[in-house]
Design a protein around this motif. Sequence first.
Motif, PDB file in Angstrom:
ATOM      1  N   GLU A 151      -3.494   5.578  -2.403  1.00 14.01           N
ATOM      2  CA  GLU A 151      -3.691   4.123  -2.431  1.00 14.01           C
ATOM      3  C   GLU A 151      -3.016   3.480  -3.635  1.00 14.01           C
ATOM      4  O   GLU A 151      -3.140   3.957  -4.767  1.00 14.01           O
ATOM      5  N   ILE A 171     -12.771   3.297  -4.908  1.00 13.16           N
ATOM      6  CA  ILE A 171     -11.502   3.808  -4.401  1.00 13.16           C
ATOM      7  C   ILE A 171     -11.332   5.275  -4.766  1.00 13.16           C
ATOM      8  O   ILE A 171     -10.884   6.096  -3.954  1.00 13.16           O
ATOM      9  N   GLN A 231     -11.189   8.757  -2.239  1.00 13.14           N
ATOM     10  CA  GLN A 231     -10.025   9.660  -2.227  1.00 13.14           C
ATOM     11  C   GLN A 231     -10.453  11.116  -2.483  1.00 13.14           C
ATOM     12  O   GLN A 231      -9.691  12.038  -2.192  1.00 13.14           O
ATOM     13  N   SER A 287       0.849  -1.180   0.000  1.00 16.61           N
ATOM     14  CA  SER A 287       0.000   0.000   0.000  1.00 16.61           C
ATOM     15  C   SER A 287       0.881   1.224   0.000  1.00 16.61           C
ATOM     16  O   SER A 287       2.027   1.189   0.423  1.00 16.61           O
ATOM     17  N   SER A 345       0.295   6.808   3.027  1.00 10.68           N
ATOM     18  CA  SER A 345      -0.813   7.763   3.080  1.00 10.68           C
ATOM     19  C   SER A 345      -0.389   9.117   3.621  1.00 10.68           C
ATOM     20  O   SER A 345      -1.094  10.109   3.454  1.00 10.68           O
TER      21      SER A 345
END
Length: 231
Positions: free
Chosen positions: A210, A224, A228, A45, A48
Amino acid sequence: MNARTPETADTPSVSRRTFGARLALTAVVAATLGLAACGDAGTGSADSAGGNPALAVEHPLGDITLGDPNAPVTLVEYASFTCGHCAAFHTVNLPPLKEKYIETGKVFYIFREYPLDPVATAASMLTRCVSPDRYLQFADVLFARQQQWAFSEDPRAALEAIARQGGISSGQFEACMTDQAVLDGLREVQRHAQEDLQVQATPTIFVGTEKINGNLPWPALEEIITNQLPG
């Protein structure tokens, strides 16, 4: 399946019959395993805390982009022109992505080459021969016609035929296939993706913070993207 490093130095002299057979076998194995990526998908991943990690380094040849750079979400796709799952992304997912998110200013799209083999490297170098405003259009043509050239007995001749249809002469095609600066740029992009972003398969897609290993069905990708978006 293991990720493959492009055999870029051998692009002009690849055995086309052997290569076509190997690509076909790879596609069959991937389908059997239910994978949605070409190569070794792995796991992982994005960080973030730092935004979209794919934006940390600029493409030495200039990015192939679509949409508003100031859009709230940036989607970066690493793709190989000989990857069937990449072709599926471009023919199935990219049209609604354009209509619903890119053209409405919500997503900025960046396409980056990640060639898995010499034929994909040749296609990437050919794409860089057209004018910058036609990069993505030409890439879409290559994906739409992937079965006609990537899996033919002579992919190089098939690519040259597509190039002629796009207004590229035989002399220009040969110059494209031997452009060391372009080849070096492609290698650098892949090196960065492998070493710093742990890209191991195609497509690998970064949506904001991501990282997605492989192609997803459109509803899953859209979820997804919406997650975001601000608000």
